[in-house]
Scaffold this motif. Structure first.
Motif, PDB file in Angstrom:
ATOM      1  N   ILE A  37       0.850  -1.204   0.000  1.00  0.00           N
ATOM      2  CA  ILE A  37       0.000   0.000   0.000  1.00  0.00           C
ATOM      3  C   ILE A  37       0.876   1.241   0.000  1.00  0.00           C
ATOM      4  O   ILE A  37       0.620   2.212  -0.719  1.00  0.00           O
ATOM      5  N   ARG A  42      -3.058  -0.418  -4.981  1.00  0.00           N
ATOM      6  CA  ARG A  42      -4.433  -0.164  -4.555  1.00  0.00           C
ATOM      7  C   ARG A  42      -5.340  -1.352  -4.827  1.00  0.00           C
ATOM      8  O   ARG A  42      -6.552  -1.294  -4.602  1.00  0.00           O
ATOM      9  N   ASP A  73      -9.648   2.925   0.039  1.00  0.00           N
ATOM     10  CA  ASP A  73      -9.105   3.105  -1.312  1.00  0.00           C
ATOM     11  C   ASP A  73      -8.316   1.896  -1.794  1.00  0.00           C
ATOM     12  O   ASP A  73      -7.668   1.966  -2.836  1.00  0.00           O
ATOM     13  N   VAL A  74      -8.360   0.810  -1.051  1.00  0.00           N
ATOM     14  CA  VAL A  74      -7.630  -0.392  -1.459  1.00  0.00           C
ATOM     15  C   VAL A  74      -8.623  -1.543  -1.619  1.00  0.00           C
ATOM     16  O   VAL A  74      -9.478  -1.752  -0.757  1.00  0.00           O
TER      17      VAL A  74
END
Lengths: 301, 301
Positions: A37, A42, A73-74
């Motif tokens: 990360i 992502r 966001d991942v």
């Protein structure tokens, strides 16, 4: 600013590690994911929910998933091969996407996952349905898309036909996997082009191993044919325990170097990838196959 | 029958070995050349005629050349950097072609061969003249064509300009060398395309190192832009003693696998290449970097 962009999927925690006989601690796996990360990943294939006796390295799937950073966001992908695996993955509440795998070859399918080609496709379609019913996404990978270690050449027609049927299930994407690293760029370009034409707007993702040295050439051929997403493994770890001689995945740092210097943005920060690869080499206790991490930094990269 | 064809140059005896600190016997070098001929190589860079104190591995140039098989169908290339080297090579009576090297970068030129970029080009032009006057052919390689370890990026305009001037000397071909393995396929394609346009009918040869994993992708990009000739080194041996971190040349067996499976004939017999690589690994006493030689044979290759 780059003119073009691809999405990278970091598969180190799953495909990178699954072939390693020395068990990596769950804490180190979680650290690998945190570092991925940090270097910009992502979308990360974090583990698989399969029979722990078949893949002991990934027997800690639930424990690892509980340690995943809470990041909107991942996208965390869990690989599953059947309903039971899908239910395990969904029960964690932390897997965003189920990765399903169908195989072109009956021989490989039976040895790898105890399913014929047709059975594996039916299971993949079911898995995507389970994911969607749970409000998650599903994707389907077509394994041995560029050759089978037992059956040899795989007709492109067969890959295209499987891709069409897989696309009907409504996955997020269709992935084409060179499970044994036998593919070469002309075949890759033709296959990606024909599959893209067959699946309409659905993105095509590619997954290459560097078994015969052609891995990066295949990445480049696929990206030039419009593949939207590229799998890679930090340090070039990886392989398939049921495919004799399968070497590592293409290495994240080597793919990023090639693509970024060719005007294709990856979203990953190469110096941080190289730093993470150095850390991972320490965890594994040996130099990893990736080349960029062993080469001097080139000015501007 | 393949639709397309490239010529391969086996550079193992020269570029493959020159960076090795353990001296390989002249008899083993001659055997390497015999084996290369047996697997189909018809153009072989056999040695260099340079200062033996700078490249001790190749100090036996004259002795090796005296042992070359007498074959009308094989072109033996000797690398030379100046008039003295050219005279030594021609005096053997067994070198068919002089390989001259000019460099894009002053810093690299001085460190590698004690010549500025301009001096190296002048020397290369002189060498081609000496070769032709002796009834032999000469070719000119532009080294550090895709980046310099000291100066970084090299403008394509500069490579094109040097290629034009080199072409005026009447060499057999212009070769573009990625001395430090920094190139990536978009740059390679553009450079090969622009150089081809600049040198008219003269063939373009390419020479890649796999330092950052992009070597085979670069071969494929170059062949697609019309490069006529590809250098490779058996087993992936090689590197440059004066370029920090330069890894091996692209491996002959990996290039042959990629090209032949992509419909490009190379004239080389892959199983015999792999067999020779196994022999060479025994001579060197370690596994060589090539991937194909370590992978299971794929049906049909």
């Amino acid at each position: 600013m780059k003119d073009r962009r691809v999405e990278m999927v970091e598969v180190g925690p799953r495909d990178g590690l699954q072939n390693e006989s020395a068990i990596v601690s769950t804490a180190d796996k979680a650290e690998l994911i945190r570092r991925a990360i940090a270097y910009g990943a992502r979308r990360i294939e974090v583990t698989s929910f399969v029979n722990p006796s078949k893949v002991p390295q990934l027997a800690d799937a639930e424990q690892l998933v509980a340690m995943l950073p809470d990041r909107d966001d991942v996208t965390y992908i869990g690989l599953v091969l059947n309903r039971r695996g899908a239910e395990r993955a969904l029960a964690t509440g932390r897997i965003d996407e189920l990765g399903a795998v169908c195989v072109t070859s009956n021989t490989f399918g039976v040895r790898n996952q105890g399913q014929s080609s047709a059975e594996s496709l039916a299971a993949a379609i079911e898995i995507v349905g389970l994911a969607k019913a749970a409000g998650r996404s599903g994707q389907i990978t077509i394994a041995t898309a560029f050759g089978c270690p037992f059956e040899g050449e795989i007709a492109i027609d067969r890959v295209v036909e499987m891709a069409k049927r897989a696309a009907d299930a409504g996955p997020r994407e269709i992935a084409l996997a060179d499970t044994i690293g036998a593919g070469t760029p002309a075949e890759v370009a033709e296959t990606v082009g024909r599959v893209r034409a067959a699946v309409g707007a659905l993105p095509v993702r590619v997954h290459f191993h560097n078994t015969r040295g052609s891995g990066l050439a295949n990445v480049w051929a696929a990206v030039n044919e419009g593949a939207a997403t590229v799998d890679a493994s930090l340090g070039g770890l990886g392989g398939c325990p049921f495919a004799p001689g399968a070497a590592g995945n293409v290495a994240t740092e080597d793919v990023v170097y090639l693509l970024e210097r060719s005007g294709v943005a990856t979203g990953l920060a190469l110096p941080r990838v190289v730093e993470a690869a150095g850390w991972l080499g320490g965890v594994m206790g040996r130099p990893l196959p990736a080349m960029v991490s062993r080469a001097p930094a080139f000015p501007g990269s």
